[in-house]
Write a protein that holds these residues in place. Structure first.
Motif, PDB file in Angstrom:
ATOM      1  N   ASN A 111      30.562  27.631  35.142  1.00 50.61           N
ATOM      2  CA  ASN A 111      31.507  28.296  33.352  1.00 50.61           C
ATOM      3  C   ASN A 111      32.088  29.059  33.920  1.00 50.61           C
ATOM      4  O   ASN A 111      32.782  29.486  33.428  1.00 50.61           O
ATOM      5  CB  ASN A 111      30.618  28.962  32.730  1.00 50.61           C
ATOM      6  CG  ASN A 111      29.072  29.493  31.888  1.00 50.61           C
ATOM      7  OD1 ASN A 111      28.857  28.361  31.302  1.00 50.61           O
ATOM      8  ND2 ASN A 111      27.892  30.043  32.199  1.00 50.61           N
ATOM      9  N   THR A 112      33.108  27.997  35.421  1.00 47.17           N
ATOM     10  CA  THR A 112      34.002  28.092  35.594  1.00 47.17           C
ATOM     11  C   THR A 112      35.074  27.249  35.594  1.00 47.17           C
ATOM     12  O   THR A 112      34.202  26.154  36.455  1.00 47.17           O
ATOM     13  CB  THR A 112      33.485  28.375  36.851  1.00 47.17           C
ATOM     14  OG1 THR A 112      32.731  30.078  37.048  1.00 47.17           O
ATOM     15  CG2 THR A 112      34.920  29.433  38.054  1.00 47.17           C
TER      16      THR A 112
ATOM     17  N   TRP B 233      39.476  38.207  30.197  1.00 46.43           N
ATOM     18  CA  TRP B 233      40.211  37.580  30.155  1.00 46.43           C
ATOM     19  C   TRP B 233      38.785  37.399  28.111  1.00 46.43           C
ATOM     20  O   TRP B 233      38.204  37.187  28.053  1.00 46.43           O
ATOM     21  CB  TRP B 233      40.252  36.730  29.884  1.00 46.43           C
ATOM     22  CG  TRP B 233      40.755  35.578  29.232  1.00 46.43           C
ATOM     23  CD1 TRP B 233      40.355  34.384  28.166  1.00 46.43           C
ATOM     24  CD2 TRP B 233      42.200  35.321  29.294  1.00 46.43           C
ATOM     25  NE1 TRP B 233      41.165  33.614  28.143  1.00 46.43           N
ATOM     26  CE2 TRP B 233      42.620  34.091  28.525  1.00 46.43           C
ATOM     27  CE3 TRP B 233      43.209  35.460  30.411  1.00 46.43           C
ATOM     28  CZ2 TRP B 233      43.403  33.432  28.526  1.00 46.43           C
ATOM     29  CZ3 TRP B 233      44.705  34.832  30.428  1.00 46.43           C
ATOM     30  CH2 TRP B 233      44.482  34.015  29.740  1.00 46.43           C
TER      31      TRP B 233
ATOM     32  N   SER C 176      36.016  35.906  27.007  1.00 49.21           N
ATOM     33  CA  SER C 176      35.411  35.463  27.369  1.00 49.21           C
ATOM     34  C   SER C 176      35.668  35.037  29.299  1.00 49.21           C
ATOM     35  O   SER C 176      36.252  34.576  29.204  1.00 49.21           O
ATOM     36  CB  SER C 176      35.982  33.905  27.469  1.00 49.21           C
ATOM     37  OG  SER C 176      36.961  34.149  27.518  1.00 49.21           O
TER      38      SER C 176
ATOM     39  N   HIS D 157      39.292  30.504  35.763  1.00 50.56           N
ATOM     40  CA  HIS D 157      38.784  31.189  34.628  1.00 50.56           C
ATOM     41  C   HIS D 157      37.251  30.968  34.408  1.00 50.56           C
ATOM     42  O   HIS D 157      36.914  30.094  34.556  1.00 50.56           O
ATOM     43  CB  HIS D 157      39.067  30.508  33.416  1.00 50.56           C
ATOM     44  CG  HIS D 157      38.773  31.056  31.551  1.00 50.56           C
ATOM     45  ND1 HIS D 157      40.245  31.306  31.065  1.00 50.56           N
ATOM     46  CD2 HIS D 157      38.259  31.736  32.049  1.00 50.56           C
ATOM     47  CE1 HIS D 157      39.569  31.750  30.320  1.00 50.56           C
ATOM     48  NE2 HIS D 157      38.177  32.492  30.783  1.00 50.56           N
ATOM     49  N   ARG D 158      36.234  32.173  35.026  1.00 51.59           N
ATOM     50  CA  ARG D 158      34.778  32.398  35.177  1.00 51.59           C
ATOM     51  C   ARG D 158      34.983  32.765  33.968  1.00 51.59           C
ATOM     52  O   ARG D 158      35.396  33.645  32.628  1.00 51.59           O
ATOM     53  CB  ARG D 158      35.047  33.266  35.863  1.00 51.59           C
ATOM     54  CG  ARG D 158      35.222  32.946  37.808  1.00 51.59           C
ATOM     55  CD  ARG D 158      34.719  34.061  38.467  1.00 51.59           C
ATOM     56  NE  ARG D 158      35.165  33.304  39.932  1.00 51.59           N
ATOM     57  CZ  ARG D 158      36.563  33.488  40.317  1.00 51.59           C
ATOM     58  NH1 ARG D 158      37.547  34.035  39.789  1.00 51.59           N
ATOM     59  NH2 ARG D 158      36.523  33.045  41.667  1.00 51.59           N
TER      60      ARG D 158
ATOM     61  N   ILE E  49      33.331  31.478  30.628  1.00 53.34           N
ATOM     62  CA  ILE E  49      33.256  30.627  29.488  1.00 53.34           C
ATOM     63  C   ILE E  49      32.150  30.609  29.069  1.00 53.34           C
ATOM     64  O   ILE E  49      31.224  29.712  29.631  1.00 53.34           O
ATOM     65  CB  ILE E  49      33.949  29.415  29.660  1.00 53.34           C
ATOM     66  CG1 ILE E  49      35.628  30.040  30.930  1.00 53.34           C
ATOM     67  CG2 ILE E  49      34.156  28.632  28.541  1.00 53.34           C
ATOM     68  CD1 ILE E  49      35.954  28.662  31.513  1.00 53.34           C
TER      69      ILE E  49
ATOM     70  N   MET F  74      34.234  26.573  23.718  1.00 56.34           N
ATOM     71  CA  MET F  74      34.807  27.470  24.553  1.00 56.34           C
ATOM     72  C   MET F  74      35.610  26.868  25.476  1.00 56.34           C
ATOM     73  O   MET F  74      37.134  26.920  25.338  1.00 56.34           O
ATOM     74  CB  MET F  74      34.588  28.672  24.870  1.00 56.34           C
ATOM     75  CG  MET F  74      35.823  30.045  25.500  1.00 56.34           C
ATOM     76  SD  MET F  74      36.868  30.144  24.286  1.00 56.34           S
ATOM     77  CE  MET F  74      36.617  31.273  23.750  1.00 56.34           C
ATOM     78  N   LEU F  75      34.447  25.909  26.425  1.00 50.78           N
ATOM     79  CA  LEU F  75      35.151  25.774  27.366  1.00 50.78           C
ATOM     80  C   LEU F  75      36.720  24.439  26.833  1.00 50.78           C
ATOM     81  O   LEU F  75      37.436  23.744  26.983  1.00 50.78           O
ATOM     82  CB  LEU F  75      34.286  24.604  28.130  1.00 50.78           C
ATOM     83  CG  LEU F  75      35.257  23.539  29.078  1.00 50.78           C
ATOM     84  CD1 LEU F  75      35.403  24.412  30.674  1.00 50.78           C
ATOM     85  CD2 LEU F  75      34.099  23.144  30.170  1.00 50.78           C
TER      86      LEU F  75
ATOM     87  N   VAL G  74      39.946  26.107  26.728  1.00 53.41           N
ATOM     88  CA  VAL G  74      40.200  26.797  27.152  1.00 53.41           C
ATOM     89  C   VAL G  74      40.952  25.865  28.343  1.00 53.41           C
ATOM     90  O   VAL G  74      41.908  25.774  28.623  1.00 53.41           O
ATOM     91  CB  VAL G  74      39.185  27.776  27.967  1.00 53.41           C
ATOM     92  CG1 VAL G  74      39.575  28.176  29.501  1.00 53.41           C
ATOM     93  CG2 VAL G  74      38.498  28.737  27.134  1.00 53.41           C
TER      94      VAL G  74
ATOM     95  N   TRP H 235      44.217  25.510  29.472  1.00 54.26           N
ATOM     96  CA  TRP H 235      45.094  26.314  29.993  1.00 54.26           C
ATOM     97  C   TRP H 235      46.348  24.886  30.928  1.00 54.26           C
ATOM     98  O   TRP H 235      47.598  24.812  31.475  1.00 54.26           O
ATOM     99  CB  TRP H 235      44.087  26.157  31.578  1.00 54.26           C
ATOM    100  CG  TRP H 235      43.341  27.772  31.497  1.00 54.26           C
ATOM    101  CD1 TRP H 235      42.236  28.606  31.439  1.00 54.26           C
ATOM    102  CD2 TRP H 235      44.576  28.949  31.585  1.00 54.26           C
ATOM    103  NE1 TRP H 235      42.393  29.534  31.783  1.00 54.26           N
ATOM    104  CE2 TRP H 235      43.825  29.924  31.767  1.00 54.26           C
ATOM    105  CE3 TRP H 235      45.663  28.765  31.620  1.00 54.26           C
ATOM    106  CZ2 TRP H 235      44.072  31.242  31.802  1.00 54.26           C
ATOM    107  CZ3 TRP H 235      46.377  30.474  32.336  1.00 54.26           C
ATOM    108  CH2 TRP H 235      45.667  31.585  32.093  1.00 54.26           C
TER     109      TRP H 235
END
Length: 177
Positions: free
Chosen positions: A17-18, A102, A105, A125-126, A128, A133-134, A137, A141
């Motif tokens: 999830n990063t 964040w 998330s 970004h950890r 997520i 959502m990924l 995100v 980004w």
């Protein structure tokens, strides 16, 4: 993470999830740091919001993605012209690193490292919460960082909302289901 970026500057999943994504910015470090921490510079590529540089300090980020380009683009269905988020600084090591909560998330870390005349920016970004959502995100980004590179280099960035659907499709293809 090495100085070699992912193919096409795409973010990569470095843990389940990063998302980790990198860009080279023109130096010096103090200038790159200012683009991350000063509201007037940050609003040109990401979101406005005054930030007191101390661990535990709360702040609000306000996105106005339609103001990142002239003329502004049109957000896709389900996206608004303005969005705000409450955050809090959780780690601070100027001008090398800043981490903050964040919203719902996870956390975001900005790391800066000098590389000759340039500065390597790594965004991590950890936490997520899932693939949906990924897929917001990742392209978000990617797009915002491309605008940062353009702004910091004195170039005209590509229109945010025009790029977002293309990047979302590419991240959907690249990220495992």
């Amino acid at each position: 993470m090495s100085d070699v970026m992912a193919e096409g500057d795409y973010g990569v999943l470095t843990e389940p999830n990063t998302l980790t994504i990198q860009r080279f910015l023109p130096g010096p470090m103090a200038r790159a740091w200012a683009y991350l921490t000063e509201s007037d510079l940050r609003r040109q590529w990401l979101a406005a919001g005054e930030m007191e540089l101390r661990v535990g300090a709360p702040f609000t980020l306000t996105w106005r993605n339609n103001e990142l380009n002239d003329p502004p683009g049109t957000p896709p269905p389900g996206y608004s012209n303005e969005h705000s988020m409450e955050s809090r600084i959780t780690e601070l090591d100027p001008p090398n690193r800043i981490t903050f909560k964040w919203f719902t998330s996870g956390t975001v870390t900005f790391e800066l490292a000098p590389r000759g005349e340039r500065v390597l920016l790594t965004v991590i970004h950890r936490g997520i919460p899932g693939r949906d959502m990924l897929l917001k995100v990742g392209p978000g980004w990617h797009n915002h960082l491309d605008i940062l590179v353009a702004r910091a280099s004195g170039a005209t960035p590509k229109p945010f909302w025009d790029e977002f659907p293309r990047l979302r499709n590419e991240y959907e293809r690249r990220m495992p289901a």
